[in-house]
Design an enzyme around this catalytic site. Structure first.
Site, PDB file in Angstrom:
ATOM      1  N   ASP A 291     -16.203  16.860  78.037  1.00 46.32           N
ATOM      2  CA  ASP A 291     -16.815  16.712  78.822  1.00 46.32           C
ATOM      3  C   ASP A 291     -17.950  15.946  78.920  1.00 46.32           C
ATOM      4  OD1 ASP A 291     -17.480  17.132  81.384  1.00 46.32           O
ATOM      5  OD2 ASP A 291     -16.935  19.264  82.043  1.00 46.32           O
TER       6      ASP A 291
ATOM      7  N   GLU B  65     -22.625  21.528  89.652  1.00 47.98           N
ATOM      8  CA  GLU B  65     -22.879  22.318  88.448  1.00 47.98           C
ATOM      9  C   GLU B  65     -23.979  23.632  88.472  1.00 47.98           C
ATOM     10  OE1 GLU B  65     -21.807  20.025  85.045  1.00 47.98           O
ATOM     11  OE2 GLU B  65     -20.996  18.901  86.364  1.00 47.98           O
TER      12      GLU B  65
END
Ligand SMILES: *[C@@H]1O[C@H](CO)[C@@H](O)[C@H](O)[C@H]1NC(C)=O
Ligand SMILES: *[C@@H]1O[C@H](CO)[C@@H](O)[C@H](O)[C@H]1NC(C)=O
Ligand SMILES: *[C@@H]1O[C@H](CO)[C@@H](O)[C@H](O)[C@H]1NC(C)=O
Ligand SMILES: *[C@@H]1O[C@H](CO)[C@@H](O)[C@H](O)[C@H]1NC(C)=O
Ligand SMILES: *[C@@H]1O[C@H](CO)[C@@H](O)[C@H](O)[C@H]1NC(C)=O
Length: 631
Positions: free
Chosen positions: A309, A515
């Protein structure tokens, strides 16, 4: 004599070689007629360490130039959330930007093309004018994998329209706690629903042929894209839903809840897998060799590429980047093949080179990584057609895709209440013909809000951020021309008293987030949502439409409402909401998640011993779809 024989032999060999390789290709890896395996073998034996490490490096477009692509042999570029060539850039501007960087890659000694990736997680959502589909939580409510596959196919076309061949989707997280800021990226708390929805991969990449070797990446040509199952593994299971935190669960839980969808994704030919920021029982997934190499690559036989990521290696330590050399060693040795660096590429390349030269990382690990990266690039056909063109530009936001998104919205709506008391006459479907109706709420006429996070900007936006139809606009175009529609975001008592409304539609919800910014321990509606509900529903017969990425606190306001609809984050096509409210289609959506009563029950998922939901997983009232002959 001897030398003449040698020369003859040499020419003979050369002729044989030319006959085999088809003359026009000086190097076997460039020959599309060679099997992929041979092309990879041929290319790898030509590559230097610097060229191999370059392939493993993915950088952000903001730091990329053609010269950097060339000098560092960069293997991949991405757009982070909201990273665009220019505000409201056209498809042509995207294609030009990507081709310019690609020409840098093609100008290297071996001319290995880079692969460009983007977070196209509900349509090509960074791109102005793209069709914005409902977020995954809404798609979970449809229970319709065939629909989701068609959305994958439309998304692939809109991503290709901008010259991009790689989408970081789908997120196959099994969100077990709605306090997680990424819960809307999850199809369901139930792994079986998530597993079924991996059909989106078949839409993005194409149907895997019968004889396709299991575990190998697959992309069916230039109208399809490389997909990415993420985030491996356990991202949706962190404690209290804290983003990037620790998933504390025994192996039965990990393998029974969070792992199954990866088996489906691999069976459907998914080409790439992204690693989760989260930890499993205290071990960062980005360092978990047992799960990445042991399970994903060896046991499940995944042969595509594993990508980190964003700054995933940096975040192995706390604070991030505290010991970058260690992070690179731990991440690469765990089995990560491509690193979304994404900015400090010189440091990444410097450290990885150092670690290989001093044998902290073996050459066979590097070769495994590069082989997988090249396998995906060959499966994609990137070597044979590295430059994008404008042939698919007209796919962006086209009518058929907007109709598909509208269909998805219709099927994603979940009717939670219909009639003030259970034996009252239902309020929905609403009559189109009424003297005067009220539309209220902060989310009724806000394109940014109804699209949610990951739209144009990483964390989304407010107002007219892209093309589409707001819920208010959809209501106006659906009601009878004689019906007067009054809109007020937060009407006061006078307005409510003086207008004699037939009924009200109150659209409230959460403000967009992405997020960690979406983590919430209270799961309350954004103010003044609760006030709007109480004031309007206290005065006028009302339906409340929730625009949220997850269940929110609603029980305190439930009794005052006549009807309640969960619309999730529907995206650009608000018309789908009006289609169902006014009965042009029936309600069919079912809860993809448990709706809690109060946050102190959380986490609470179907099957838990203390299960006492406001509405259980799978709940959803229906309304009749009108019979055509009646109309
Ligand atoms: C967006 O779509 C509208 C309507 O189709 C069009 O007029 C406009 O040029 C498009 N803008 C961009 C940047 O593509
Ligand atoms: C989880 O969150 C807590 C509280 O913010 C923090 O102290 C802890 O370090 C986090 N754990 C991980 C593995 O990120
Ligand atoms: C970085 O990590 C390595 C491996 O754990 C360790 O040997 C080294 O001391 C660490 N360096 C720093 C500066 O903490
Ligand atoms: C490794 O990364 C650190 C942190 O970014 C950097 O300071 C250092 O110069 C890098 N080492 C090499 C050999 O490039
Ligand atoms: C709920 O939590 C969110 C996110 O942490 C915060 O922004 C908001 O102010 C909180 N709301 C209330 C009513 O406490």
């Amino acid at each position: 004599m001897a030398s003449r024989e040698m020369a003859f032999l040499g020419i003979h060999l050369l002729l044989c070689w030319a006959a085999v390789s088809g003359a026009e290709y000086a190097m076997a890896y460039k020959d599309p007629n060679q099997p992929v395996k041979s092309r990879i073998r041929d290319l790898m034996q030509r590559m230097t360490l610097a060229e191999k490490i370059g392939q493993m490096t993915q950088i952000e477009r903001k730091v990329a130039t053609p010269q950097i692509m060339k000098d560092f042999f960069i293997g991949s570029v991405l757009s982070g959330g909201g990273s665009v060539p220019a505000p409201r850039a056209s498809a042509g501007a995207w294609v030009d930007m990507i081709n310019e960087l690609q020409r840098g890659s093609l100008s290297t000694r071996l001319g290995i093309p880079m692969i460009y990736g983007i977070d196209a997680i509900h349509g090509n959502n960074n791109v102005y004018n793209a069709t914005i589909f409902p977020h995954n939580v809404g798609l979970g409510a449809t229970r319709d994998p065939e629909l989701v596959k068609r959305i994958g196919a439309a998304t692939a076309l809109e991503v290709r329209a901008t010259g991009i061949p790689y989408a970081f989707a789908p997120c196959i997280a099994v969100c077990r706690d709605p306090r997680w800021g990424r819960c809307f990226e999850s199809y369901s708390e139930d792994h079986r629903i998530v597993q079924a929805m991996t059909d989106i991969i078949l839409g993005l990449q194409g149907d895997v042929p019968e004889n396709h070797a299991k575990g190998f990446p697959y992309v069916a040509g230039g109208r399809k894209v490389v997909a990415c199952a993420k985030h491996f593994v356990g991202d949706g299971g962190t404690q209290k839903g804290i983003n990037e935190n620790d998933t504390i669960i025994d192996p039965n839980g990990l393998f029974g809840i969070h792992m199954p969808a990866y088996l489906d994704a691999i069976a459907k030919g998914v080409s790439t897998v992204m690693i989760s920021y989260s930890s499993w029982n205290g071990v960062k997934m980005h360092t978990n060799r047992d799960l990445i190499t042991g399970v994903l690559k060896n046991k499940l036989g995944f042969k595509g590429l594993v990508i980190s990521d964003w700054e995933g290696l940096d975040r192995i330590t706390s604070p991030p980047g505290a010991n970058y050399t260690y992070s690179v060693e731990a991440g690469i040795n765990a089995g990560i093949d491509m690193v979304m660096v994404p900015k400090r590429y010189a440091e990444f390349i410097g450290n990885l080179t150092f670690l290989v030269k001093h044998k902290f990382i073996s050459m066979s690990r590097i070769d495994d990584a590069v082989r997988r990266i090249l396998r995906v690039k060959f499966a994609l056909g990137l070597f044979d057609k590295p430059l994008a063109d404008l042939s698919l530009a007209d796919q962006l936001g086209k009518k058929e895709h907007r109709e598909l998104a509208r269909e998805a919205v219709r099927k994603s709506l979940v009717l939670l209440k219909n009639g003030k008391n259970s034996d009252d006459v239902p309020l929905l479907p609403l009559p189109k013909k009424a003297p005067r109706i009220l539309v209220a709420g902060s989310h009724a006429h806000n394109m940014g809000y109804q699209c949610g996070g990951w739209t144009i900007e990483w964390y989304g936006g407010s107002g007219r951020i892209t093309a589409g139809t707001t819920i208010l606009e959809a209501i106006r175009s659906t009601v009878d021309p004689a019906t007067e529609v009054v809109f007020s975001e937060n009407p006061d008592a006078d307005l409510l008293r003086d207008h004699d409304f037939s009924y009200a539609i109150v659209v409230v919800g959460e403000h967009p987030y992405a997020e960690t910014f979406g983590d919430s321990l209270n799961l309350t509606l954004a103010a003044p949502g609760p006030t709007t509900i109480q004031r309007v529903c206290g005065a006028v017969k009302c339906v409340v439409v929730l625009v949220t990425g997850r269940p929110v606190v609603i029980e305190p306001y439930l009794t005052v409402m006549d009807a309640l609809v969960a619309a999730w984050l529907p995206g650009s096509e608000g018309q789908g909401v009006a289609d169902v409210l006014f009965g042009d289609s029936g309600f069919t959506g079912r809860l993809p998640r448990t709706w809690f009563r109060s946050v102190d029950q959380l986490p609470m998922n179907a099957g838990d011993p203390h299960y006492d939901p406001l509405f259980p997983l799978g709940f959803g009232l229906t309304t009749e779809e009108p019979c055509i002959s009646d109309v």
